[in-house]
Design an enzyme around this catalytic site. Structure first.
Site, PDB file in Angstrom:
ATOM      1  N   HIS A  34       0.841  -1.202   0.000  1.00 47.11           N
ATOM      2  CA  HIS A  34       0.000   0.000   0.000  1.00 47.11           C
ATOM      3  C   HIS A  34       0.877   1.253   0.000  1.00 47.11           C
ATOM      4  O   HIS A  34       0.619   2.201  -0.738  1.00 47.11           O
ATOM      5  CB  HIS A  34      -0.867   0.060   1.270  1.00 47.11           C
ATOM      6  CG  HIS A  34      -1.886  -1.026   1.406  1.00 47.11           C
ATOM      7  ND1 HIS A  34      -2.021  -1.779   2.544  1.00 47.11           N
ATOM      8  CD2 HIS A  34      -2.847  -1.471   0.558  1.00 47.11           C
ATOM      9  CE1 HIS A  34      -3.017  -2.638   2.404  1.00 47.11           C
ATOM     10  NE2 HIS A  34      -3.533  -2.487   1.193  1.00 47.11           N
ATOM     11  N   LYS A  58     -17.204  -6.697   7.835  1.00 46.11           N
ATOM     12  CA  LYS A  58     -15.906  -7.327   8.116  1.00 46.11           C
ATOM     13  C   LYS A  58     -15.565  -7.168   9.589  1.00 46.11           C
ATOM     14  O   LYS A  58     -15.922  -6.158  10.203  1.00 46.11           O
ATOM     15  CB  LYS A  58     -14.805  -6.640   7.288  1.00 46.11           C
ATOM     16  CG  LYS A  58     -14.659  -7.194   5.879  1.00 46.11           C
ATOM     17  CD  LYS A  58     -13.395  -6.632   5.241  1.00 46.11           C
ATOM     18  CE  LYS A  58     -13.272  -7.030   3.785  1.00 46.11           C
ATOM     19  NZ  LYS A  58     -12.100  -6.398   3.146  1.00 46.11           N
ATOM     20  N   ARG A 107      -2.052  -6.435  -8.101  1.00 46.79           N
ATOM     21  CA  ARG A 107      -0.860  -7.233  -7.800  1.00 46.79           C
ATOM     22  C   ARG A 107      -0.678  -8.352  -8.801  1.00 46.79           C
ATOM     23  O   ARG A 107       0.416  -8.619  -9.277  1.00 46.79           O
ATOM     24  CB  ARG A 107      -0.971  -7.830  -6.389  1.00 46.79           C
ATOM     25  CG  ARG A 107      -0.861  -6.824  -5.282  1.00 46.79           C
ATOM     26  CD  ARG A 107      -1.323  -7.385  -3.987  1.00 46.79           C
ATOM     27  NE  ARG A 107      -2.735  -7.769  -4.070  1.00 46.79           N
ATOM     28  CZ  ARG A 107      -3.483  -8.156  -3.051  1.00 46.79           C
ATOM     29  NH1 ARG A 107      -2.954  -8.257  -1.858  1.00 46.79           N
ATOM     30  NH2 ARG A 107      -4.751  -8.459  -3.206  1.00 46.79           N
ATOM     31  N   SER A 145      -2.832  -7.681   3.375  1.00 46.09           N
ATOM     32  CA  SER A 145      -3.037  -7.479   4.819  1.00 46.09           C
ATOM     33  C   SER A 145      -3.429  -8.811   5.463  1.00 46.09           C
ATOM     34  O   SER A 145      -2.970  -9.134   6.568  1.00 46.09           O
ATOM     35  CB  SER A 145      -4.147  -6.453   5.057  1.00 46.09           C
ATOM     36  OG  SER A 145      -3.811  -5.226   4.478  1.00 46.09           O
TER      37      SER A 145
HETATM   38  O1  PNS Z   1      -9.033  -2.976   0.229  1.00 46.47           O
HETATM   39  P1  PNS Z   1     -10.378  -3.491  -0.165  1.00 46.47           P
HETATM   40  O2  PNS Z   1     -11.071  -4.085   1.032  1.00 46.47           O
HETATM   41  O3  PNS Z   1     -10.311  -4.424  -1.333  1.00 46.47           O
HETATM   42  O4  PNS Z   1     -11.252  -2.207  -0.616  1.00 46.47           O
HETATM   43  C1  PNS Z   1     -12.544  -2.343  -1.129  1.00 46.47           C
HETATM   44  C2  PNS Z   1     -13.236  -0.977  -1.270  1.00 46.47           C
HETATM   45  C3  PNS Z   1     -13.241  -0.250   0.063  1.00 46.47           C
HETATM   46  C4  PNS Z   1     -12.491  -0.136  -2.290  1.00 46.47           C
HETATM   47  C5  PNS Z   1     -14.672  -1.249  -1.766  1.00 46.47           C
HETATM   48  O5  PNS Z   1     -15.268  -2.215  -0.951  1.00 46.47           O
HETATM   49  C6  PNS Z   1     -15.559  -0.005  -1.771  1.00 46.47           C
HETATM   50  O6  PNS Z   1     -15.309   0.930  -2.488  1.00 46.47           O
HETATM   51  N1  PNS Z   1     -16.621  -0.008  -0.954  1.00 46.47           N
HETATM   52  C7  PNS Z   1     -17.523   1.122  -0.827  1.00 46.47           C
HETATM   53  C8  PNS Z   1     -18.949   0.743  -1.243  1.00 46.47           C
HETATM   54  C9  PNS Z   1     -19.196   1.022  -2.719  1.00 46.47           C
HETATM   55  O7  PNS Z   1     -19.024   2.118  -3.200  1.00 46.47           O
HETATM   56  N2  PNS Z   1     -19.656  -0.025  -3.465  1.00 46.47           N
HETATM   57  C10 PNS Z   1     -20.036   0.075  -4.854  1.00 46.47           C
HETATM   58  C11 PNS Z   1     -18.882   0.124  -5.838  1.00 46.47           C
HETATM   59  S1  PNS Z   1     -17.967  -1.328  -5.958  1.00 46.47           S
END
Ligand code: PNS
Length: 178
Positions: A34, A58, A107, A145
């Site tokens: 990150h 989560k 990645r 993570s």
């Molecule tokens: O690091 P992660 O857990 O893969 O991140 C995921 C994240 C936070 C980017 C994603 O879950 C997110 O944007 N959630 C917010 C809800 C949202 O906007 N959902 C609709 C679009 S996918």
């Protein structure tokens, strides 16, 4: 021979556009992968906001407040990087900050499908916001993570995978658990 005067080329007044990007994620905890993306992103965009999602679904190891603290400890060296958190839709959070870019790291090919789905959904929700992908540094392309937490909890060495301050916090957290 008389040469005709050169026609002046009219140009639009130069209006540099300041680009704000959001780098969203769980960051539970932040890894060196990150951090590498944050460092590279800070060179590409005028303002980079690292945004942690409040996700009730989560069960995180670190609270959002702790993750904000950890992130702030390591991004302080980049003057154009900020840290915050958000609830709800990512595109709404981006619009609230006038951000036009969502930054995500890839990645391996296994990340692609999930990232493509999210990028297309976000584009459908807010076409003016563009998702920009950066390839993870190959030195960190295997780090997540989840794996860091697993290896650490089983006594494995995670030095070099997370910033030292994060490793220290993991140690304190594990000492509380056992
Ligand atoms: O690091 P992660 O857990 O893969 O991140 C995921 C994240 C936070 C980017 C994603 O879950 C997110 O944007 N959630 C917010 C809800 C949202 O906007 N959902 C609709 C679009 S996918």
């Amino acid at each position: 021979m008389i040469t005709p005067p050169r026609k002046r080329i009219e140009t639009l007044p130069h209006q540099p556009t300041r680009v704000t990007a959001i780098y969203p994620g769980s960051f539970d905890p932040i890894t060196n992968g990150h951090l590498d993306l944050i460092q590279r992103g800070s060179r590409l965009f005028d303002r980079l906001i690292v945004s942690i999602l409040w996700n009730d679904a989560k069960e995180p190891l670190f609270s959002v407040e702790e993750r904000i603290e950890m992130l702030r400890e390591v991004v302080g060296v980049y003057p154009n990087v900020e840290v915050d958190s958000f609830h709800g839709l990512l595109v709404d959070h981006a619009s609230a900050h006038s951000a036009t870019v969502l930054l995500r790291g890839i990645r391996a090919i296994s990340d692609y499908e999930y990232e493509l789905q999210m990028a297309l959904m976000n584009r459908r929700l807010r076409p003016a916001i563009e998702t920009v992908f950066m390839m993870a540094n190959e030195a960190y392309s295997f780090i997540s993570s989840r794996l860091v937490k697993e290896v650490f909890s089983l006594g494995g060495d995670i030095s070099g995978l997370v910033p030292p301050t994060v490793e220290a916090r993991l140690q304190r957290r594990l000492a509380k658990v056992v």
